[in-house]
Design a protein around this motif. Structure first.
Motif, mmCIF file in Angstrom:
data_model
loop_
_atom_site.group_PDB
_atom_site.id
_atom_site.type_symbol
_atom_site.label_atom_id
_atom_site.label_comp_id
_atom_site.label_asym_id
_atom_site.label_seq_id
_atom_site.Cartn_x
_atom_site.Cartn_y
_atom_site.Cartn_z
ATOM 1 N N ARG A 116 30.983 40.411 80.786
ATOM 2 C CA ARG A 116 30.204 39.166 80.753
ATOM 3 C C ARG A 116 29.110 39.177 79.704
ATOM 4 N NH1 ARG A 116 32.450 36.170 84.190
ATOM 5 N NH2 ARG A 116 32.893 36.723 86.353
ATOM 6 N N THR A 117 28.563 40.352 79.437
ATOM 7 C CA THR A 117 27.336 40.417 78.632
ATOM 8 C C THR A 117 27.519 41.081 77.275
ATOM 9 O OG1 THR A 117 26.758 42.543 79.620
ATOM 10 C CG2 THR A 117 25.953 40.564 80.739
ATOM 11 N N GLY A 118 28.615 41.828 77.083
ATOM 12 C CA GLY A 118 28.721 42.672 75.896
ATOM 13 C C GLY A 118 29.127 41.936 74.631
ATOM 14 N N SER A 119 29.093 42.677 73.535
ATOM 15 C CA SER A 119 29.612 42.160 72.278
ATOM 16 C C SER A 119 31.138 42.140 72.354
ATOM 17 C CB SER A 119 29.177 43.064 71.135
ATOM 18 O OG SER A 119 29.842 44.308 71.228
ATOM 19 N N LEU A 120 31.755 41.581 71.340
ATOM 20 C CA LEU A 120 33.204 41.506 71.348
ATOM 21 C C LEU A 120 33.857 42.879 71.476
ATOM 22 C CD1 LEU A 120 33.624 38.325 70.320
ATOM 23 C CD2 LEU A 120 35.709 39.445 69.532
ATOM 24 N N ASP A 121 33.354 43.812 70.664
ATOM 25 C CA ASP A 121 33.912 45.160 70.725
ATOM 26 C C ASP A 121 33.699 45.773 72.105
ATOM 27 O OD1 ASP A 121 34.946 45.134 68.244
ATOM 28 O OD2 ASP A 121 33.428 46.427 67.316
ATOM 29 N N GLU A 122 32.515 45.534 72.641
ATOM 30 C CA GLU A 122 32.219 46.097 73.962
ATOM 31 C C GLU A 122 33.131 45.487 75.028
ATOM 32 O OE1 GLU A 122 27.453 47.167 73.419
ATOM 33 O OE2 GLU A 122 28.060 45.159 74.075
ATOM 34 N N ILE A 123 33.395 44.192 74.897
ATOM 35 C CA ILE A 123 34.276 43.528 75.861
ATOM 36 C C ILE A 123 35.691 44.105 75.774
ATOM 37 C CG2 ILE A 123 35.337 41.339 76.512
ATOM 38 C CD1 ILE A 123 32.817 39.935 75.548
ATOM 39 N N MET A 124 36.171 44.246 74.543
ATOM 40 C CA MET A 124 37.474 44.869 74.323
ATOM 41 C C MET A 124 37.553 46.203 75.050
ATOM 42 S SD MET A 124 39.760 43.605 71.953
ATOM 43 C CE MET A 124 40.306 44.982 70.928
ATOM 44 N N ARG A 125 36.534 47.003 74.804
ATOM 45 C CA ARG A 125 36.498 48.350 75.371
ATOM 46 C C ARG A 125 36.417 48.306 76.902
ATOM 47 N NH1 ARG A 125 38.371 52.748 75.830
ATOM 48 N NH2 ARG A 125 37.073 54.440 76.559
ATOM 49 N N ALA A 126 35.611 47.397 77.411
ATOM 50 C CA ALA A 126 35.438 47.288 78.866
ATOM 51 C C ALA A 126 36.744 46.833 79.521
ATOM 52 C CB ALA A 126 34.313 46.326 79.188
ATOM 53 N N ASN A 127 37.393 45.910 78.872
ATOM 54 C CA ASN A 127 38.698 45.435 79.337
ATOM 55 C C ASN A 127 39.665 46.610 79.472
ATOM 56 O OD1 ASN A 127 40.908 43.845 79.931
ATOM 57 N ND2 ASN A 127 41.292 43.248 77.805
ATOM 58 N N GLU A 128 39.708 47.391 78.395
ATOM 59 C CA GLU A 128 40.586 48.556 78.378
ATOM 60 C C GLU A 128 40.240 49.517 79.516
ATOM 61 O OE1 GLU A 128 40.492 50.120 74.365
ATOM 62 O OE2 GLU A 128 41.579 51.905 75.031
ATOM 63 N N GLN A 129 38.954 49.771 79.671
ATOM 64 C CA GLN A 129 38.533 50.756 80.666
ATOM 65 C C GLN A 129 38.755 50.257 82.090
ATOM 66 O OE1 GLN A 129 34.501 51.495 79.030
ATOM 67 N NE2 GLN A 129 35.151 53.636 78.962
ATOM 68 N N PHE A 130 38.593 48.965 82.271
ATOM 69 C CA PHE A 130 38.860 48.388 83.589
ATOM 70 C C PHE A 130 40.288 48.714 84.014
ATOM 71 C CE2 PHE A 130 40.326 44.937 86.337
ATOM 72 C CZ PHE A 130 39.300 44.868 87.272
ATOM 73 N N HIS A 131 41.217 48.446 83.108
ATOM 74 C CA HIS A 131 42.619 48.709 83.436
ATOM 75 C C HIS A 131 42.898 50.205 83.549
ATOM 76 C CE1 HIS A 131 44.341 44.676 83.436
ATOM 77 N NE2 HIS A 131 43.418 44.374 82.551
ATOM 78 N N GLU A 132 42.314 50.970 82.651
ATOM 79 C CA GLU A 132 42.514 52.419 82.679
ATOM 80 C C GLU A 132 42.078 53.019 84.003
ATOM 81 O OE1 GLU A 132 41.825 53.831 78.283
ATOM 82 O OE2 GLU A 132 40.754 55.163 79.661
ATOM 83 N N THR A 133 40.938 52.557 84.467
ATOM 84 C CA THR A 133 40.402 53.077 85.724
ATOM 85 C C THR A 133 41.363 52.802 86.868
ATOM 86 O OG1 THR A 133 38.165 52.653 84.910
ATOM 87 C CG2 THR A 133 38.417 52.998 87.287
ATOM 88 N N ILE A 134 41.907 51.607 86.884
ATOM 89 C CA ILE A 134 42.830 51.251 87.953
ATOM 90 C C ILE A 134 44.123 52.054 87.842
ATOM 91 C CG2 ILE A 134 44.283 49.378 88.830
ATOM 92 C CD1 ILE A 134 41.910 47.494 88.298
#
Lengths: 209, 209
Positions: A116-134
DNA sequence: ACGAATTAAATTGTATACATTAATAGTGAT
DNA sequence: ATCACTATTAATGTATACAATTTAATTCGT
């Protein structure tokens, strides 16, 4: 895409070649359809052909290269990749709902927040990590490995999804997070399926073949 | 295991090396736990180390070799492999129920029949083909590829299942066949899950670690 | 005799050389 | 000009050579 592989330090020539070549493809420096020739790449990367061959073999395994041609993923191919992803990540979401601990919930929440709050790169990375964690919730190295091997192709499109700001992307993450936290395995699987399907549909909308 | 790969004729040294090495492992000529050294294998097969390295890379991808050691599959590893298999083949069975034609039914029926009447080798082969036919119903090359890459490990145990004559093995095939023919997708998936789970449980019973 | 330190041997990773195959460019005939 | 054929070039597959590691063996001190 951040580099998760553990060989970033030891810099064997083969690993270095793999990373350089992969990134060149993902960044579009080597456009899809381009012919890969071992010699050219070898001088580019500054190593001999031997480690280049190894790198190419790895990338062919990831379907980023198909007989020496940089892949131009078609709609069909993308559908196939996502079909597998839906099966494996759907199952993983189910596992997460059953087995996740407080600490895992915190990680997921953090990735939603960055979404919700990050830069584009951060969002990309967070998206990736969200799925990775699951996916890690499956606790199944074989499964994790398969998803890992599809990561490059997935990345090619998650970029589209993020930069074009697909509606509800993060909302869906949040709902999945809540469902997992509520230990509702069936619903978690179902929501993950829908989420990935939405990603796929959105990506397909921007595919130009 | 019969050789389905299309490179059996063109005999590139790497493919030959791959097949020889794989078969040595599957036959137990290279016992699990054995250390693979490129040089030894190279002189064995009669080629240089270069194609051997490529073969080893492929076999590591199939998890038949893990850092130069011939793999001794543990109970856990087998569970992981079968978990993935259940997800992908379950989905494939669903597709088969939805899309199979008369010709496909005939193939399946034939493999069931051989399962009842054939020699041990023929049963092994028919078992393999029964599953292969269903997996192809997914019409998803990515998925087919993943199953293909697990084939070696699967083979190691399907041998146990067949030679020890697991009860109901062929009966289950027949029921699955009938369910697919009746276009009952839900039940086909469910039965395939149960069938693979039974294979796994039976195999685990004979594992000795 | 046991374990640390050192040396020797074996094995891998990388580079290079060469042989084979595939791709490209010419050449000539129709 | 177009096609078939040949000659040339480039690219791949394989073998080998060498350097850097890793593993095993040996020596030495306690």
């Amino acid at each position: 895409m951040q580099n998760n592989s553990d060989d970033s330090q030891q810099t064997s020539a083969a690993s270095k070649a793999y990373e350089v070549l992969r990134d060149m493809i993902l960044n579009g420096d080597l456009p899809s359809g381009a012919r890969i020739t071992e010699g050219k790449i070898a001088t580019m990367v500054g190593v001999s052909r031997t480690p280049i061959r190894e790198a190419i073999q790895r990338l062919e395994h990831e379907h980023l290269i198909v007989n020496k041609i940089v892949v131009k993923p078609t709609e069909t191919e993308l559908r196939h990749t996502f079909q597998v992803r839906i099966l494996l990540e759907g199952y993983s979401a189910r596992c997460a709902a059953m087995f996740f601990t407080e600490k895992d919930f915190e990680s997921l929440a953090e990735f939603v927040k960055i979404g919700r709050t990050g830069s584009l790169d951060e969002i990309m990375r967070a998206n990736e990590q969200f799925h990775e964690t699951i996916v890690r919730a499956s606790n199944n190295p074989i499964m994790i490995d398969i998803i890992e091997s599809m990561k490059s192709i997935i990345y090619l499109f998650s970029r589209t999804v993020v930069t074009r700001e697909r509606p509800f992307l993060i909302d869906e993450h949040e709902t999945i997070y809540e469902t997992i936290k509520a230990h509702d395995a069936d619903k978690a699987e179902q929501l993950m399926n829908q989420h990935l399907q939405a990603d796929l549909d959105f990506s397909l909308h921007f595919i130009n073949n």
